[in-house]
Write a protein that holds these residues in place. Structure first.
Motif: not given
Length: 294
Positions: A160-168, A203-219
């Motif tokens: 998320x720390x690096x993600x915020x730099x990318x958003x900026x 904790x992200x503000x209204x203009x801080x959008x992210x995507x997530x890439x995750x392993x398919x969960x066991x549950x």
């Protein structure tokens, strides 16, 4: 950021193709494609051959925006051309597919049951180039192997720390803390990771959008809360070493989760296939992954 691309990724039907094998994984990707290590003398020749492979995939009629929303590129692919256009422009203008860029520099050694990302001293200049090349978003990967709360917190904090730099920089980051499918504590890892991700999302503000890439969960549907979160554009799944068939079956069970497969997309492709064989195999993979995603 282009609003029409944002809408396509957020609401479109389809999946994200991962074409971002880098230095370490390129020989393996080429070998799977039928190009052995004696076919190239150095790294430049290796990257030339992998660009030929990616060009063949991207220019195939089977690589179609009816099924594919976006494609993740490696830095060298971004700087290379397809039919006289930079790859991202070719994807966006000729194919209607949204371009992403892998920005991490690989994994650090395992510590606290995780592999953090190596430092990225040139990130700012890379993001500047990504904007010049009309890239929409980025991707960066860490790996979680053990259910160590401190290690998992460290991975998610770094992402998320690096993600915020990318958003900026005006790009949308794909945050990828991969849970190793072979971890004996996979389910516990996923629960700990989800809790850490939610803290950051809240904790992200209204203009801080992210995507997530995750392993398919066991549950099944463990990530529904992440998929529905207002600051998340899309949650995509990595195949993580599962075969196409296994990955598709697991994906289908999870509502709202779409694929971002690499190996599962290209596992039946070979350099020696005729164009007809190549396109038929790619179309079969594309359609099966699309079906699992929708």
């Amino acid at each position: 950021m282009q609003q029409n691309q944002f809408e396509k990724i957020k609401n479109g039907k389809g999946f994200i193709a991962a074409l971002d094998q880098s230095g370490g994984s390129t020989p393996k990707a080429l070998a799977a494609y039928g190009v052995q290590e004696d076919a190239y003398k150095n790294e430049d020749e290796m990257f030339e051959l992998v660009h030929e492979m990616r060009t063949r995939i991207i220019t195939s009629p089977a690589f179609d925006s009816d099924y594919i929303l976006g494609a993740i590129l490696f830095e060298q692919t971004m700087d290379s051309e397809i039919e006289g256009m930079y790859t991202a422009d070719y994807l966006a203008e000729k194919k209607g597919i949204v371009p992403f860029l892998k920005v991490d520099k690989g994994l650090a050694d395992e510590e606290n049951g995780v592999q953090m990302m190596k430092p990225m001293p040139e990130l700012n200049s890379l993001l500047k180039r990504a904007n010049e090349r009309h890239i929409f978003g980025t991707k960066m990967r860490s790996v979680i192997k053990k259910a160590n709360p401190e290690g998992i917190k460290g991975v998610v904090d770094q992402q998320f720390e690096v993600g915020k730099e990318i958003i900026q920089a005006g790009l949308v980051p794909i945050i990828e803390p991969e849970v190793d499918i072979h971890s004996p504590e996979k389910e516990k890892c996923e629960e700990l990771m989800k809790a850490e991700i939610l803290k950051h999302l809240d904790n992200l503000s209204d203009n801080e959008h992210v995507m997530l890439k995750l392993t398919i969960p066991s549950q099944t549907n463990l990530y529904k809360e992440l998929i529905d979160h207002p600051m998340v554009v899309r949650v995509v799944a990595l195949s993580g070493g599962y075969s196409t068939e296994d990955a598709n079956e697991k994906l289908k069970a999870n509502d709202g989760l779409i694929a971002s497969f690499s190996r599962a997309l290209s596992q039946d492709l070979n350099v020696n296939q005729t164009d007809e064989e190549f396109n038929t195999n790619l179309e079969k993979a594309v359609k099966s992954i699309y079906e699992a995603s929708v």
